[in-house]
Design an enzyme around this catalytic site. Sequence first.
Site, mmCIF file in Angstrom:
data_model
loop_
_atom_site.group_PDB
_atom_site.id
_atom_site.type_symbol
_atom_site.label_atom_id
_atom_site.label_comp_id
_atom_site.label_asym_id
_atom_site.label_seq_id
_atom_site.Cartn_x
_atom_site.Cartn_y
_atom_site.Cartn_z
ATOM 1 N N CYS A 14 8.513 -1.607 0.815
ATOM 2 C CA CYS A 14 7.431 -1.753 1.143
ATOM 3 C C CYS A 14 6.226 -0.718 0.507
ATOM 4 C CB CYS A 14 6.926 -1.780 2.703
ATOM 5 S SG CYS A 14 7.597 -0.094 3.504
ATOM 6 N N HIS A 119 6.862 1.886 7.336
ATOM 7 C CA HIS A 119 6.108 0.512 6.664
ATOM 8 C C HIS A 119 4.755 1.027 5.846
ATOM 9 C CE1 HIS A 119 4.989 -3.645 5.689
ATOM 10 N NE2 HIS A 119 3.873 -3.395 6.150
ATOM 11 N N ASN A 134 -0.870 -6.503 3.087
ATOM 12 C CA ASN A 134 0.170 -6.554 3.758
ATOM 13 C C ASN A 134 1.411 -7.265 2.996
ATOM 14 O OD1 ASN A 134 2.258 -5.796 5.244
ATOM 15 N ND2 ASN A 134 0.826 -5.570 7.348
#
Length: 348
Positions: A14, A119, A134
Amino acid sequence: MESIFHEKQEGSLCAQHCLNNLLQGEYFSPVELSSIAHQLDEEERMRMAEGGVTSEDYRTFLQQPSGNMDDSGFFSIQVISNALKVWGLELILFNSPEYQRLRIDPINERSFICNYKEHWFTVRKLGKQWFNLNSLLTGPELISDTYLALFLAQLQQEGYSIFVVKGDLPDCEADQLLQMIRVQQMHRPKLIGEELAQLKEQRVQKTDLERVLEANDGSGMLDDDEEDLQRALALSRQEIDLEDEEADLRRAIQLSMQGTSRNICQDTPQTSGTHLTSEELRKRREAYFEKQQQQQDPPGHPCEKPNTSSGALDSDLGDAMSEEDMLQAAVTMSLETVRSNFKTEGKK
């Protein structure tokens, strides 16, 4: 929004997706970020060594795993910060008391990097509109100007750390295009997990359907229709039986009211033993009425047998039975006669 670069989640990369979505291109790979993490580890080791390589703290440091990366692909805020320095960009903690005292409206910023546990994801302004990039989403999510502050406040309440990206971001096609047009988004993009779950459910339903069709030779979906058809056929048969009985009754009434010597089976081929005259029919009625009269009289008061003449019959039965009862009795006896004739004909 096809011009917007959006890397979707792969493994635990991520941090890589966050940086590339921020910069709008494939600027960083896991190898490059790992190189930055190793460099940071080495700098930390050298600082720890200044206290003596034989010290307990140094030996403990060497035994601990890296704090800047792990085998899953996670990278620390230090790795992300050092990666952005290459582009002259700096990170400032948005939800720190110092920055909050500046009372800067989020809409006047250009981008944010958000982190919760392990994250990372980017929120960036492209053209004149804000987008949630995202990597866990199936695509960019449009965020209105009025909703931006509420969105960031919600993230803070959920425990996210939010960083403001300061500096000039590199030019990108999406930013140039969205300076001239505004986009609209009818449906919010789903989380990748939601989409995968939906696709899995659809595959399961399809498999179940195929299994049912195979088990029933392709007729599995017709079970309900077949049940309805069977019920309809049963009702139809009942209606046919009822119609047959009604037809017999109507035929018996007609024959009973004729009072002639015609064959009661005139509509069917005549056979021996089926020819009744009006006199024979009258005698049968008298026998039936006599039986009915005996059943109605109380014990100890036997009724007198009726005379055989029609006048005497009307006189003796007038008090015991109404005209309606007489008609019903005649119809019943006539119907029994008709059915008996039908059965005799069928046996032959």
